[in-house]
Design an enzyme around this catalytic site. Sequence first.
Site, mmCIF file in Angstrom:
data_model
loop_
_atom_site.group_PDB
_atom_site.id
_atom_site.type_symbol
_atom_site.label_atom_id
_atom_site.label_comp_id
_atom_site.label_asym_id
_atom_site.label_seq_id
_atom_site.Cartn_x
_atom_site.Cartn_y
_atom_site.Cartn_z
ATOM 1 N N GLY A 61 0.799 -1.127 -0.114
ATOM 2 C CA GLY A 61 0.047 0.168 -0.003
ATOM 3 C C GLY A 61 0.709 1.249 0.138
ATOM 4 N N CYS A 88 5.348 -5.842 1.398
ATOM 5 C CA CYS A 88 5.659 -4.689 1.519
ATOM 6 C C CYS A 88 4.994 -3.759 2.733
ATOM 7 C CB CYS A 88 5.456 -3.883 0.184
ATOM 8 S SG CYS A 88 6.361 -2.293 -0.145
ATOM 9 N N TYR A 89 3.971 -2.867 2.438
ATOM 10 C CA TYR A 89 3.317 -2.295 3.525
ATOM 11 C C TYR A 89 2.738 -3.462 4.534
ATOM 12 C CZ TYR A 89 -0.058 0.252 6.313
ATOM 13 O OH TYR A 89 -0.708 1.141 7.213
ATOM 14 N N HIS A 175 7.902 -7.326 -4.074
ATOM 15 C CA HIS A 175 6.579 -7.766 -4.496
ATOM 16 C C HIS A 175 6.717 -9.074 -5.278
ATOM 17 C CE1 HIS A 175 4.331 -4.200 -3.565
ATOM 18 N NE2 HIS A 175 5.495 -3.565 -3.437
ATOM 19 N N ASP A 233 -18.379 -10.601 -22.120
ATOM 20 C CA ASP A 233 -19.146 -10.976 -20.474
ATOM 21 C C ASP A 233 -20.590 -11.465 -20.708
ATOM 22 O OD1 ASP A 233 -16.587 -9.896 -20.002
ATOM 23 O OD2 ASP A 233 -17.331 -8.044 -19.291
#
Length: 519
Positions: A61, A88-89, A175, A233
């Site tokens: 984040g 990470c965060y 990451h 879709d």
Amino acid sequence: MGKSQHFEKDLILILDFGSQYNQLIARRVREQQVYCRLLPYKTSLEEIKKLGPKGIIMSGGPSSVYEPDAPQCDPAIFSLNIPILGICYGMQLMIKQLGGKIYGSSKREYGKSELTINDACAIFDGIPNCTIVWMSHGDSASELPKGFRQIGNTSNSQHAAVANIGKGLYGFQFHPEVVHSREGNKMIGNFLFSICRCSGDWTMKSFIESSLEKIRIQVGEERVILGLSGGVDSSVAAVLLHEAIGDQLTCVFINNGLLRRDEAEKVNRVFREHFKINLHYADRSDYFLNALEGITDPERKRKVIGEKFIRVFEEEMLKIGDAKFLAQGTLYPDVIESVSAKGGPSATIKSHHNVGGLPDDLKFELVEPLRDLFKDEVRELGRELRMHDDIVMRQPFPGPGLAIRIIGNVTKERLEVLKEADCIVVDEIKKEGLYKEIWQSFAVLLPVKSVGVMGDERTYENTIALRAVTSLDGMTADWVRLPYEVLERISNRIINEVRGVNRVVYDISSKPPSTIEWE
Ligand code: XMP
């Protein structure tokens, strides 16, 4: 619902702290055939317990853990006895909440770094001692909580990977989800299979099985209506629903006159004749074209088309008779309550593009069989349902159709010119084998006339702009470096074959700052 419980047996929960890579984490997990959901970081402990995930991933984040409003999850999740991977965060928060210390490092680290693994634990199983990872952070851990140890480092980050192995808690400063982290997928796989003990049985086949059952249970004996656009879709949703409930499904396909050449015939042929689906077809081209007369402002065009669509849809429904359910091809990215999207660019873009949608106050209950899937999972599902690549691999096409590719007035004549040109573009791009790798390729009719010569005569005709872009999600895009020969063929064919065009130009703008469409 025995089977569907089985289907979601191995759930991985991704707590969203706002990183731009969050959907990528979800994709990486699902690619390894493990079902996962992305939920806001504030999801309550009760909710998490109820979902009973086999593992949790705390995402990255943009915040710093010491900011006053830094997003926090309930620290009680660390005592649930569920393995957790903080990225990470996510890692920094885990360390801080468990009593360690984080400091704003003077050595910010962005991009490729070399990770040295110094503890051969399960998460690094089968990975070389030295590997490339992708860093993007400013803060680092200076002191680890009790029970944690360093398991990997980089030259700038002493604690690039940490773990409390006994408790199944892992943290990566890098990451693993981005492609530049060479062994990232393997590390995620190790977390899923060796640490969380997932079985990896979430396949499209199993998805279909459980969806069919879910749809049948939800719908019972009632009738379902689905607005078919011919796009990926709604088409896949139609075939899946048809497989589940057969003739209880009626698809409504409205021709607004703004479709590509032969589109209406194709949709009729594929769905009615091939799939034997009840198809209610309404050609309302004139109605839409009359309504668009004299309108040149892009947002007005969208508004008019959107409003008329709702009215026409309601009129056509009266002809079909009562149905309790309305089916929609909503996808997972539209459902995710994304932390990063709130008020951000993706939120704005969604509302701006929400044309051709239906209002919330219709009297139907919704059936949304694709709401757990990402776009390429929908494509895979379509293939599994034996749908042809012609439908499943289609490039996106905007709801307001060719109206926003005719700059200025939309008239029958101008529509004809654009349809012809568009057809040549798609044809040549397909012949060159480029159609699937290009996000969108199309023609735009400009309100610019210019001088030309044809034979001995001077002409004064229209200009077509050619647009071809690559993109992952339509949010950003780059123009495609089409080979000169392809550009030449497209230009020659348009000028020779499309009456009323004497000039073709190529759009070499990226998004941002330009957009993909011209209106
Ligand atoms: P832009 O032009 O904003 O487009 O870069 C991003 C993506 O959205 C599509 N688009 C639309 N889709 N209704 C839609 O359903 C709309 O009004 C609309 N406008 C743009 C565009 O084709 C591209 O894929």
